[in-house]
Enzyme design. Structure first.
Site, mmCIF file in Angstrom:
data_model
loop_
_atom_site.group_PDB
_atom_site.id
_atom_site.type_symbol
_atom_site.label_atom_id
_atom_site.label_comp_id
_atom_site.label_asym_id
_atom_site.label_seq_id
_atom_site.Cartn_x
_atom_site.Cartn_y
_atom_site.Cartn_z
ATOM 1 N N SER A 1 71.831 47.086 -74.283
ATOM 2 C CA SER A 1 73.244 46.874 -74.543
ATOM 3 C C SER A 1 74.060 47.176 -73.276
ATOM 4 O O SER A 1 73.778 46.617 -72.218
ATOM 5 C CB SER A 1 73.668 47.751 -75.730
ATOM 6 N N ASP B 1 71.207 38.374 -82.409
ATOM 7 C CA ASP B 1 72.080 39.410 -81.853
ATOM 8 C C ASP B 1 73.256 38.757 -81.132
ATOM 9 O O ASP B 1 73.077 37.813 -80.352
ATOM 10 C CB ASP B 1 71.268 40.286 -80.894
ATOM 11 N N HIS C 1 70.998 44.265 -83.404
ATOM 12 C CA HIS C 1 71.226 44.813 -82.062
ATOM 13 C C HIS C 1 70.423 46.077 -81.791
ATOM 14 O O HIS C 1 70.330 46.517 -80.646
ATOM 15 C CB HIS C 1 72.717 45.103 -81.868
#
Length: 533
Positions: free
Chosen positions: A313, A370, A425
């Site tokens: 991320s 995602d 995610h």
């Protein structure tokens, strides 16, 4: 002929059974969605309709799913015939794949020969294991992070550097942590990134968060992988929060050429303030000082050294900035690579091209469901390269970097098929899918070793038939302990686990350093350019 027959002439063929693709010439169907992923049966298809559909799909973020992929998804869902016996079967098997000696082939595995051209589909088992290893290093930044907003140490690491891998069960990977990294952010509010304690007057830091660490392979692991590997692991965000929308409004110059990167990412990487305890030097300065010291030390011993940077991320974005600086700073013969998970776009075309020209190898692992890897630049992205003849090169368009390994939630029979943005995610979802991937046209592998229960550590992605509770990873009794008087209280941290900038610089003095050092405000924040004027 098996798909693996031409994959690696220089690396032994994989043992996983890869089935022939019987759907290579089938058509495809278009499913309207926000996805930008395009899945054609063969990348070199000559069908003009397919090429047109691919272009339109890229531009409008549609998902093209082939009958072959749909058949694989359906087969995966029906493969587990006896869910009641599944836990017993898996509980008696190892949780890791065997460690192969890759000393002679590590450059191919890290993309330094052909950029993973023939290693991703099918996925070579040696590469799969290395991806999981680096993913576990990134996952450690979550597992050891103190998210408790009622803790005076919220935002810090719960363990000291010497014990981190031992506490998390990662000593098997053969690395030792040498340095913790702290980051702050100036003039930008990123609530999902910066975790703060409610105990404002007693907190360990008002300004900084633990953001990752530097580690180095030990002698045994270095012999197995063929070099001394320096790892930098960056912490990201647990959920795909709305703040990603804010990170697409301003591109900031980096370096001395045309490269530009997202302002917010660069801010976190480069901010510092003399008035803070943990960010008198920026995250950039902290990590590069440690990496340069380690590179110099091991090169003086005559060892081959590599730098591998990983993150999930936001951590994947910081990993690219770190790689850019490392490649520009370290000797050219030191290979720099990035393995990121669910990372957003970071910079423009020039940033991508400069990373490539400096020899950085980047493997982006993404899940097609995602949303985070589609940002910033949900519209203004590399898809517009098709229009360059009309528009010219657009310096403000965001572009992904490196090779992509795309995963699909539908490939696993153990994952729920509904919409779950947090689960899509989650880094543990990524590692589960990597561990089970053989190719994009074959089912989830039967001999996947990684514990399936890990997927539900922080989300609710596993099918109910597995009977694994959602979000099960937490401290016993949510961190409370029963004291000698029978009262439930928050325990004191062990002295060596109390965050201390002085103690981390001089670990021998860590037991005498007190948390009572006066905390200072954050008014004199500086935003530093990476490489000077």
């Amino acid at each position: 002929m098996a798909l693996s027959s031409r994959m690696f002439s220089h690396i032994p063929a994989q043992n996983d059974a890869v089935r022939p693709n019987h759907h290579r010439n089938c058509g495809f169907s278009i499913i309207g969605s926000h996805q930008e992923a395009v899945y054609l049966d063969h990348p070199s298809t000559k069908n003009s309709t397919a090429r047109f559909a691919k272009s339109i799909s890229n531009f409008f973020h549609l998902q093209i799913e082939t009958p072959a992929r749909a058949a694989v998804a359906a087969e995966n869902l029906s493969r587990v015939s006896n869910w009641d016996s599944f836990p017993e079967e898996k509980h008696s098997t190892p949780t890791t794949s065997p460690k192969e000696v890759i000393a002679e082939k590590w450059r191919e595995i890290h993309g330094f020969n052909d950029g993973w051209e023939n290693a991703l589909d099918p996925l070579h088992p040696w590469l799969r294991r290395e991806i999981v290893k680096y993913g576990e290093f990134a996952q450690a930044t979550y597992d050891a992070f103190d998210f408790d907003s009622f803790s005076e140490y919220c935002g810090s690491c719960r363990y000291n550097a010497r014990n981190l891998f031992d506490k998390l069960g990662l000593t098997r990977n053969g690395y030792n942590v040498t340095k913790y990294i702290y980051a702050m952010s100036s003039h930008i509010d990123v609530p999902s990134w910066l975790q703060r304690s409610h105990l404002v007057d007693a907190t360990w830091s008002k300004d900084s968060n633990w953001m990752g660490y530097v580690a180095v392979s030990d002698d045994d692991e270095s012999r197995r992988i063929g070099r001394r590997d320096i790892v930098v692991a960056w912490r990201g965000t647990v959920a795909p929060s709305e703040w990603y929308e804010d990170f697409q409004r301003k591109l900031e110059p980096i370096g001395s050429k045309e490269a530009k990167v997202e302002h917010g990412f660069l801010n976190i990487y480069s901010s510092k303030s003399e008035s803070t305890r943990y960010n008198k030097s920026s995250a950039s300065e902290q990590v590069m000082k440690e990496v340069k010291k380690l590179v110099e030390m091991y090169k003086q011993k005559g060892e081959e050294v590599s730098v591998t940077i990983t993150g999930h991320s936001l951590g994947g974005a910081l990993a690219l900035l770190n790689a850019y600086e490392a490649a520009a700073t370290l000797p050219r013969e030191v290979p720099v690579s990035v393995i990121s998970f669910g990372a957003p776009r970071v910079g423009n075309h020039a940033f991508r091209d400069e990373l490539h020209d400096m020899g950085v190898r980047t493997l982006r692992v993404v899940i097609k469901q995602d949303m985070v890897h589609r940002m910033p630049g949900l519209v203004l992205n590399e898809s517009l390269e098709k229009l360059e003849d009309i528009t010219g090169t657009l310096e403000w368009v965001y572009t992904h970097v490196g090779a992509e390994l795309k995963l699909d939630v539908k490939s696993s029979p153990y994952l729920k098929q509904g919409i779950n943005l947090v689960g899509f995610h989650s880094l543990e979802t990524y590692l589960h899918l990597v561990d089970g991937l053989m190719s994009h046209t074959t089912p989830f592998r039967d001999n996947a070793r990684r514990d399936v229960a890990l997927v539900n550590k922080g989300c609710d992605m596993l099918v109910d038939k597995l009977r694994i509770p959602q979000c099960w990873y937490q401290l016993a009794h949510k961190g409370l302990v029963c004291n000698d008087h029978g009262r439930w209280v928050k325990p004191k941290r062990e002295v060596e686990d109390i965050p201390s900038p002085l103690g981390e610089a001089h670990q021998a003095d860590s037991h005498t350093h007190s948390l009572d050092v006066a905390l200072q405000s954050d008014n004199n924040v500086q935003f530093q350019p990476l490489f000077g004027a």
